[in-house]
Enzyme design. Structure first.
Site, PDB file in Angstrom:
ATOM      1  N   GLU A 197      19.103  -3.246   0.714  1.00  0.00           N
ATOM      2  CA  GLU A 197      20.462  -3.554   0.241  1.00  0.00           C
ATOM      3  C   GLU A 197      20.755  -2.904  -1.118  1.00  0.00           C
ATOM      4  O   GLU A 197      21.489  -3.451  -1.937  1.00  0.00           O
ATOM      5  CB  GLU A 197      20.697  -5.070   0.138  1.00  0.00           C
ATOM      6  N   GLY A 199      -8.365 -12.091  -7.142  1.00  0.00           N
ATOM      7  CA  GLY A 199      -9.469 -11.161  -7.326  1.00  0.00           C
ATOM      8  C   GLY A 199      -9.718 -10.335  -6.078  1.00  0.00           C
ATOM      9  O   GLY A 199      -8.787  -9.941  -5.369  1.00  0.00           O
TER      10      GLY A 199
END
Length: 401
Positions: free
Chosen positions: A379, A355
Protein backbone atom coordinates in the site's frame (compact mmCIF):
# COMPACT_ATOMS: atom_id res chain seq x y z
CA UNK A 1 -2.28 -8.69 26.01
CA UNK A 2 -3.36 -7.51 29.42
CA UNK A 3 -2.54 -3.82 28.89
CA UNK A 4 -0.99 -3.00 25.53
CA UNK A 5 -2.97 -1.71 22.55
CA UNK A 6 -6.26 -1.15 24.30
CA UNK A 7 -8.76 1.18 22.63
CA UNK A 8 -10.82 3.57 24.70
CA UNK A 9 -14.41 4.49 23.92
CA UNK A 10 -15.55 1.31 22.19
CA UNK A 11 -19.22 0.37 22.23
CA UNK A 12 -20.48 -2.88 23.72
CA UNK A 13 -21.04 -4.20 20.19
CA UNK A 14 -17.48 -3.37 19.15
CA UNK A 15 -16.07 -5.03 22.26
CA UNK A 16 -18.15 -8.14 21.63
CA UNK A 17 -16.99 -8.37 18.01
CA UNK A 18 -13.34 -7.97 19.02
CA UNK A 19 -13.67 -10.53 21.80
CA UNK A 20 -15.13 -13.04 19.33
CA UNK A 21 -12.36 -12.40 16.79
CA UNK A 22 -9.63 -12.58 19.44
CA UNK A 23 -10.98 -15.91 20.67
CA UNK A 24 -11.08 -17.22 17.09
CA UNK A 25 -7.48 -16.11 16.50
CA UNK A 26 -6.23 -17.78 19.69
CA UNK A 27 -8.04 -21.06 19.02
CA UNK A 28 -8.15 -21.40 15.24
CA UNK A 29 -5.27 -19.40 13.76
CA UNK A 30 -2.23 -19.25 16.07
CA UNK A 31 -2.03 -23.04 16.65
CA UNK A 32 -1.85 -23.82 12.90
CA UNK A 33 -0.42 -20.66 11.31
CA UNK A 34 3.25 -21.58 11.26
CA UNK A 35 2.65 -25.09 9.90
CA UNK A 36 0.39 -23.78 7.11
CA UNK A 37 2.82 -20.96 6.33
CA UNK A 38 5.76 -23.33 5.97
CA UNK A 39 3.69 -25.38 3.50
CA UNK A 40 2.53 -22.21 1.71
CA UNK A 41 -0.98 -23.64 2.05
CA UNK A 42 -4.10 -21.55 1.57
CA UNK A 43 -5.90 -21.45 4.96
CA UNK A 44 -9.30 -22.58 3.68
CA UNK A 45 -10.65 -23.71 7.08
CA UNK A 46 -9.67 -20.36 8.65
CA UNK A 47 -11.27 -18.41 5.80
CA UNK A 48 -14.45 -20.46 6.14
CA UNK A 49 -14.50 -19.65 9.84
CA UNK A 50 -14.12 -15.93 9.19
CA UNK A 51 -16.94 -16.17 6.67
CA UNK A 52 -19.19 -17.72 9.31
CA UNK A 53 -18.31 -14.87 11.68
CA UNK A 54 -19.50 -12.39 9.05
CA UNK A 55 -16.15 -10.66 8.65
CA UNK A 56 -16.34 -10.52 4.86
CA UNK A 57 -19.27 -8.17 5.28
CA UNK A 58 -18.09 -6.28 8.33
CA UNK A 59 -18.16 -2.81 6.71
CA UNK A 60 -20.77 -3.52 4.03
CA UNK A 61 -24.03 -1.70 4.87
CA UNK A 62 -26.83 -3.70 6.46
CA UNK A 63 -29.10 -3.03 3.47
CA UNK A 64 -26.75 -5.22 1.43
CA UNK A 65 -26.48 -7.98 4.03
CA UNK A 66 -23.39 -6.75 5.87
CA UNK A 67 -22.84 -5.70 9.47
CA UNK A 68 -22.46 -1.99 8.66
CA UNK A 69 -19.57 -1.50 11.06
CA UNK A 70 -17.02 1.33 11.10
CA UNK A 71 -13.50 1.42 9.72
CA UNK A 72 -12.25 1.47 13.32
CA UNK A 73 -14.04 -1.80 14.12
CA UNK A 74 -12.66 -3.33 10.96
CA UNK A 75 -9.10 -2.13 11.64
CA UNK A 76 -9.18 -3.51 15.18
CA UNK A 77 -10.38 -6.87 13.85
CA UNK A 78 -7.55 -6.86 11.30
CA UNK A 79 -5.09 -6.09 14.09
CA UNK A 80 -6.27 -9.19 15.93
CA UNK A 81 -6.17 -11.38 12.82
CA UNK A 82 -2.66 -10.20 11.87
CA UNK A 83 -1.54 -10.99 15.40
CA UNK A 84 -2.45 -14.58 14.56
CA UNK A 85 -1.19 -14.72 10.97
CA UNK A 86 -0.68 -11.71 8.71
CA UNK A 87 -1.51 -13.61 5.53
CA UNK A 88 -5.09 -14.11 6.69
CA UNK A 89 -5.51 -10.37 7.21
CA UNK A 90 -4.34 -9.87 3.62
CA UNK A 91 -7.10 -12.13 2.33
CA UNK A 92 -9.64 -9.97 4.14
CA UNK A 93 -8.04 -6.63 3.25
CA UNK A 94 -8.13 -6.89 -0.53
CA UNK A 95 -11.75 -8.06 -0.38
CA UNK A 96 -12.59 -5.14 1.88
CA UNK A 97 -10.98 -2.53 -0.40
CA UNK A 98 -13.05 -3.69 -3.39
CA UNK A 99 -16.24 -3.70 -1.29
CA UNK A 100 -15.41 -0.22 0.00
CA UNK A 101 -14.83 1.10 -3.53
CA UNK A 102 -18.15 -0.36 -4.66
CA UNK A 103 -19.95 1.14 -1.67
CA UNK A 104 -18.43 4.58 -2.22
CA UNK A 105 -18.27 4.79 -6.02
CA UNK A 106 -20.38 2.04 -7.59
CA UNK A 107 -23.64 2.54 -9.42
CA UNK A 108 -26.78 1.38 -7.67
CA UNK A 109 -26.96 -1.62 -9.98
CA UNK A 110 -23.33 -2.52 -9.22
CA UNK A 111 -23.94 -2.27 -5.47
CA UNK A 112 -27.06 -4.43 -5.63
CA UNK A 113 -25.35 -6.98 -7.85
CA UNK A 114 -22.08 -7.42 -5.94
CA UNK A 115 -22.33 -6.27 -2.31
CA UNK A 116 -24.81 -8.85 -0.93
CA UNK A 117 -22.72 -11.71 -2.31
CA UNK A 118 -19.51 -10.06 -1.09
CA UNK A 119 -21.02 -9.68 2.40
CA UNK A 120 -21.82 -13.40 2.43
CA UNK A 121 -18.32 -14.25 1.21
CA UNK A 122 -19.70 -15.87 -1.95
CA UNK A 123 -17.71 -13.35 -4.02
CA UNK A 124 -14.11 -12.67 -2.96
CA UNK A 125 -12.48 -9.46 -4.07
CA UNK A 126 -9.03 -8.47 -5.32
CA UNK A 127 -7.74 -5.22 -6.80
CA UNK A 128 -4.97 -4.43 -9.24
CA UNK A 129 -2.98 -1.26 -9.86
CA UNK A 130 0.68 -2.25 -10.09
CA UNK A 131 2.43 -3.45 -13.24
CA UNK A 132 5.82 -5.15 -13.79
CA UNK A 133 7.61 -1.96 -14.85
CA UNK A 134 6.11 0.84 -12.80
CA UNK A 135 6.28 0.15 -9.04
CA UNK A 136 4.91 3.15 -7.14
CA UNK A 137 4.49 5.29 -10.27
CA UNK A 138 0.80 4.65 -10.90
CA UNK A 139 0.67 7.39 -13.55
CA UNK A 140 2.91 5.21 -15.76
CA UNK A 141 0.28 2.47 -16.17
CA UNK A 142 0.36 1.05 -19.70
CA UNK A 143 -2.51 -1.47 -19.53
CA UNK A 144 -5.25 -0.06 -21.72
CA UNK A 145 -8.97 -0.26 -22.39
CA UNK A 146 -10.37 0.56 -25.86
CA UNK A 147 -14.09 1.11 -26.47
CA UNK A 148 -15.69 -1.33 -28.94
CA UNK A 149 -19.44 -0.86 -29.18
CA UNK A 150 -21.05 -1.70 -25.82
CA UNK A 151 -17.84 -3.27 -24.55
CA UNK A 152 -14.26 -2.38 -23.74
CA UNK A 153 -11.29 -4.47 -24.82
CA UNK A 154 -8.55 -4.64 -22.19
CA UNK A 155 -4.91 -5.52 -22.82
CA UNK A 156 -1.90 -5.46 -20.52
CA UNK A 157 -0.12 -7.14 -17.64
CA UNK A 158 -0.71 -6.43 -13.95
CA UNK A 159 1.40 -7.47 -10.95
CA UNK A 160 1.14 -8.27 -7.23
CA UNK A 161 -2.50 -9.27 -6.91
CA UNK A 162 -3.28 -10.55 -3.44
CA UNK A 163 -6.11 -13.08 -3.82
CA UNK A 164 -5.36 -13.18 -7.54
CA UNK A 165 -6.23 -16.88 -7.79
CA UNK A 166 -8.92 -17.27 -5.14
CA UNK A 167 -10.87 -14.11 -5.99
CA UNK A 168 -13.89 -14.02 -8.26
CA UNK A 169 -14.02 -10.23 -8.70
CA UNK A 170 -11.02 -8.01 -9.50
CA UNK A 171 -11.07 -4.21 -9.63
CA UNK A 172 -8.51 -3.40 -12.34
CA UNK A 173 -7.09 0.06 -13.04
CA UNK A 174 -6.16 0.74 -16.69
CA UNK A 175 -5.72 3.68 -19.06
CA UNK A 176 -8.82 4.63 -21.04
CA UNK A 177 -8.17 7.48 -23.47
CA UNK A 178 -11.72 7.40 -24.87
CA UNK A 179 -13.31 10.77 -24.10
CA UNK A 180 -10.01 12.17 -22.85
CA UNK A 181 -8.05 14.13 -25.50
CA UNK A 182 -4.32 13.77 -25.98
CA UNK A 183 -2.42 15.72 -23.36
CA UNK A 184 -4.91 14.95 -20.57
CA UNK A 185 -3.11 14.38 -17.26
CA UNK A 186 -2.48 10.63 -16.82
CA UNK A 187 -4.50 10.38 -13.60
CA UNK A 188 -7.54 11.83 -15.40
CA UNK A 189 -7.52 9.17 -18.12
CA UNK A 190 -7.69 6.06 -15.95
CA UNK A 191 -10.69 3.84 -15.33
CA UNK A 192 -11.46 1.06 -12.87
CA UNK A 193 -13.13 -2.01 -14.36
CA UNK A 194 -14.98 -4.65 -12.34
CA UNK A 195 -13.73 -7.92 -13.81
CA UNK A 196 -15.61 -11.09 -12.88
CA UNK A 197 -13.78 -14.39 -13.25
CA UNK A 198 -13.65 -17.97 -12.07
CA UNK A 199 -11.36 -18.70 -9.10
CA UNK A 200 -8.22 -20.61 -9.99
CA UNK A 201 -5.20 -20.35 -12.24
CA UNK A 202 -4.62 -20.40 -15.98
CA UNK A 203 -7.21 -18.89 -18.34
CA UNK A 204 -10.03 -18.03 -15.93
CA UNK A 205 -12.19 -16.36 -18.61
CA UNK A 206 -11.59 -15.65 -22.29
CA UNK A 207 -8.78 -13.13 -22.57
CA UNK A 208 -7.81 -13.28 -18.89
CA UNK A 209 -5.01 -15.44 -17.48
CA UNK A 210 -3.88 -15.77 -13.87
CA UNK A 211 -0.46 -17.47 -13.86
CA UNK A 212 0.60 -19.53 -10.85
CA UNK A 213 1.42 -18.11 -7.44
CA UNK A 214 4.49 -15.92 -7.06
CA UNK A 215 6.99 -17.59 -4.73
CA UNK A 216 7.66 -15.16 -1.88
CA UNK A 217 10.04 -14.87 1.06
CA UNK A 218 7.13 -14.46 3.46
CA UNK A 219 3.43 -13.61 3.38
CA UNK A 220 2.79 -17.18 2.31
CA UNK A 221 -0.50 -19.08 2.23
CA UNK A 222 -2.31 -16.21 0.54
CA UNK A 223 -1.95 -16.31 -3.24
CA UNK A 224 -0.09 -13.43 -4.87
CA UNK A 225 -0.21 -13.44 -8.66
CA UNK A 226 0.12 -11.65 -11.96
CA UNK A 227 -2.87 -10.88 -14.19
CA UNK A 228 -2.58 -10.94 -17.97
CA UNK A 229 -5.25 -9.38 -20.21
CA UNK A 230 -5.15 -10.24 -23.90
CA UNK A 231 -8.28 -9.08 -25.69
CA UNK A 232 -10.35 -9.24 -22.50
CA UNK A 233 -13.85 -7.97 -23.29
CA UNK A 234 -15.74 -6.22 -20.47
CA UNK A 235 -19.28 -4.79 -20.74
CA UNK A 236 -19.52 -1.01 -20.36
CA UNK A 237 -21.77 -1.44 -17.32
CA UNK A 238 -18.77 -2.88 -15.45
CA UNK A 239 -16.96 0.45 -15.39
CA UNK A 240 -16.91 1.31 -11.68
CA UNK A 241 -19.36 4.17 -11.19
CA UNK A 242 -20.44 4.02 -14.83
CA UNK A 243 -18.12 6.85 -15.96
CA UNK A 244 -14.59 6.55 -17.35
CA UNK A 245 -11.70 8.72 -16.17
CA UNK A 246 -12.38 8.41 -12.44
CA UNK A 247 -10.41 5.26 -11.74
CA UNK A 248 -7.35 6.89 -10.23
CA UNK A 249 -9.40 8.74 -7.61
CA UNK A 250 -11.46 5.65 -6.84
CA UNK A 251 -8.36 3.54 -6.34
CA UNK A 252 -6.65 6.17 -4.19
CA UNK A 253 -9.73 6.33 -1.97
CA UNK A 254 -9.56 2.56 -1.56
CA UNK A 255 -5.82 2.59 -0.91
CA UNK A 256 -6.28 5.32 1.70
CA UNK A 257 -8.44 3.07 3.85
CA UNK A 258 -6.14 0.20 2.90
CA UNK A 259 -3.27 2.09 4.52
CA UNK A 260 -5.18 2.12 7.79
CA UNK A 261 -5.55 -1.62 7.34
CA UNK A 262 -1.83 -2.11 6.70
CA UNK A 263 -1.10 -0.04 9.80
CA UNK A 264 -3.43 -2.37 11.72
CA UNK A 265 -1.55 -5.37 10.35
CA UNK A 266 1.74 -3.86 11.50
CA UNK A 267 0.26 -3.33 14.96
CA UNK A 268 -0.94 -6.93 15.12
CA UNK A 269 2.36 -8.47 14.02
CA UNK A 270 4.27 -6.21 16.44
CA UNK A 271 2.00 -7.23 19.30
CA UNK A 272 2.59 -10.90 18.59
CA UNK A 273 6.35 -10.33 18.37
CA UNK A 274 6.29 -8.56 21.73
CA UNK A 275 4.26 -11.41 23.26
CA UNK A 276 6.77 -13.96 22.00
CA UNK A 277 9.75 -11.88 23.13
CA UNK A 278 8.49 -11.17 26.65
CA UNK A 279 7.46 -14.81 27.16
CA UNK A 280 10.79 -16.19 25.94
CA UNK A 281 12.72 -13.67 28.06
CA UNK A 282 11.08 -15.06 31.20
CA UNK A 283 11.74 -18.70 30.24
CA UNK A 284 15.32 -18.49 28.98
CA UNK A 285 18.05 -18.45 31.67
CA UNK A 286 21.61 -17.15 31.34
CA UNK A 287 24.17 -16.47 34.06
CA UNK A 288 21.89 -18.01 36.66
CA UNK A 289 18.68 -16.02 36.06
CA UNK A 290 15.98 -15.40 33.44
CA UNK A 291 17.24 -13.06 30.73
CA UNK A 292 14.24 -10.83 31.48
CA UNK A 293 16.07 -9.83 34.66
CA UNK A 294 19.03 -8.48 32.71
CA UNK A 295 18.80 -4.72 32.27
CA UNK A 296 19.66 -4.89 28.58
CA UNK A 297 16.65 -7.10 27.89
CA UNK A 298 14.35 -4.95 30.04
CA UNK A 299 15.40 -1.90 28.03
CA UNK A 300 14.60 -3.77 24.82
CA UNK A 301 11.19 -4.86 26.10
CA UNK A 302 10.42 -1.30 27.19
CA UNK A 303 11.23 0.04 23.73
CA UNK A 304 9.19 -2.69 22.03
CA UNK A 305 6.11 -2.09 24.17
CA UNK A 306 6.28 1.67 23.65
CA UNK A 307 6.42 1.20 19.88
CA UNK A 308 3.45 -1.18 19.97
CA UNK A 309 1.43 1.35 21.96
CA UNK A 310 2.39 4.33 19.78
CA UNK A 311 1.62 2.56 16.50
CA UNK A 312 -1.74 1.38 17.81
CA UNK A 313 -2.71 4.89 18.89
CA UNK A 314 -1.86 6.36 15.48
CA UNK A 315 -3.77 3.63 13.67
CA UNK A 316 -6.86 4.20 15.81
CA UNK A 317 -6.64 7.95 15.22
CA UNK A 318 -6.47 7.48 11.44
CA UNK A 319 -9.47 5.14 11.44
CA UNK A 320 -11.56 7.45 13.60
CA UNK A 321 -10.69 10.40 11.36
CA UNK A 322 -11.99 8.53 8.30
CA UNK A 323 -15.11 7.41 10.16
CA UNK A 324 -15.87 11.03 11.04
CA UNK A 325 -16.07 11.86 7.34
CA UNK A 326 -12.92 13.98 7.38
CA UNK A 327 -9.98 13.74 5.04
CA UNK A 328 -7.45 11.36 6.60
CA UNK A 329 -4.65 10.91 4.06
CA UNK A 330 -2.18 12.62 6.41
CA UNK A 331 -3.15 10.47 9.39
CA UNK A 332 -3.34 7.27 7.31
CA UNK A 333 0.08 7.94 5.79
CA UNK A 334 1.60 8.61 9.20
CA UNK A 335 -0.02 5.53 10.72
CA UNK A 336 1.06 3.24 7.88
CA UNK A 337 4.60 4.63 7.90
CA UNK A 338 5.09 4.42 11.67
CA UNK A 339 3.34 1.08 12.20
CA UNK A 340 5.28 -0.70 9.46
CA UNK A 341 8.64 0.69 10.57
CA UNK A 342 7.95 -0.05 14.24
CA UNK A 343 6.71 -3.52 13.35
CA UNK A 344 10.00 -4.31 11.64
CA UNK A 345 11.95 -3.04 14.65
CA UNK A 346 9.84 -4.85 17.26
CA UNK A 347 10.04 -8.11 15.33
CA UNK A 348 13.82 -7.78 15.01
CA UNK A 349 14.18 -7.09 18.74
CA UNK A 350 12.07 -10.17 19.55
CA UNK A 351 14.24 -12.12 17.13
CA UNK A 352 17.38 -10.92 18.95
CA UNK A 353 15.88 -11.88 22.32
CA UNK A 354 15.39 -15.42 21.02
CA UNK A 355 19.08 -15.60 20.10
CA UNK A 356 20.00 -18.57 17.94
CA UNK A 357 16.59 -20.15 18.43
CA UNK A 358 15.00 -17.27 16.53
CA UNK A 359 16.72 -18.61 13.43
CA UNK A 360 15.01 -21.98 13.82
CA UNK A 361 11.77 -22.70 11.98
CA UNK A 362 10.50 -24.36 15.13
CA UNK A 363 9.97 -20.92 16.66
CA UNK A 364 7.16 -18.62 15.55
CA UNK A 365 9.37 -15.53 15.52
CA UNK A 366 11.16 -16.89 12.43
CA UNK A 367 7.91 -16.58 10.47
CA UNK A 368 7.24 -13.05 11.73
CA UNK A 369 10.78 -12.04 10.78
CA UNK A 370 10.02 -12.95 7.14
CA UNK A 371 6.55 -11.40 7.16
CA UNK A 372 7.32 -7.94 8.55
CA UNK A 373 9.23 -6.63 5.48
CA UNK A 374 6.12 -6.89 3.28
CA UNK A 375 4.48 -4.14 5.33
CA UNK A 376 7.30 -1.76 4.40
CA UNK A 377 6.20 -1.82 0.76
CA UNK A 378 2.51 -2.83 0.74
CA UNK A 379 0.00 0.00 0.00
CA UNK A 380 2.89 2.37 -0.72
CA UNK A 381 6.51 2.34 0.42
CA UNK A 382 7.83 4.39 3.33
CA UNK A 383 9.17 6.90 0.81
CA UNK A 384 5.72 7.30 -0.77
CA UNK A 385 4.17 7.80 2.69
CA UNK A 386 6.71 10.49 3.51
CA UNK A 387 5.93 12.28 0.23
CA UNK A 388 2.23 12.24 1.09
CA UNK A 389 2.89 13.42 4.64
CA UNK A 390 5.25 16.16 3.52
CA UNK A 391 2.88 17.55 0.90
CA UNK A 392 -0.06 17.54 3.29
CA UNK A 393 1.97 19.28 5.99
CA UNK A 394 2.90 22.01 3.53
CA UNK A 395 -0.80 22.44 2.74
CA UNK A 396 -1.69 22.70 6.41
CA UNK A 397 1.23 24.95 7.39
CA UNK A 398 1.47 27.13 4.28
CA UNK A 399 3.64 30.18 5.00
CA UNK A 400 1.80 33.43 4.41
CA UNK A 401 4.54 35.94 3.65
Amino acid sequence: MARLARTAGLTDVQQEILSTVRDFVDKEIIPVATELEHRDEYPQAIVDGLRELGLFGLMIPEEYGGLGESLLTYALCVEEIARGWMSVSGIINTHFIVAYMLKQHGTQEQKEHFLPRMAAGDIRGAFSMSEPGLGSDVSAITSKAVKDGDEYVLNGQKMWLTNGGTSSLVAVLVRSDEGHPEGTAPHKSMTTFLVEKEPGFGEVRPGLTIPGKIDKMGYKGVDTTELIMDGLRIPADRVLGGVTGRGFYQMMDGVEVGRVNVAARGCGVAQRAFELGVQYAQQRHTFGKPIAQHQAIQFKLAEMATKVEAAHAMMVNAARKKDSGERNDLEAGMAKYLASEYCKEVVEDAFRIHGGYGFSKEYEIERLYREAPMLLIGEGTAEIQKMIIGRRLLEEYRFQG
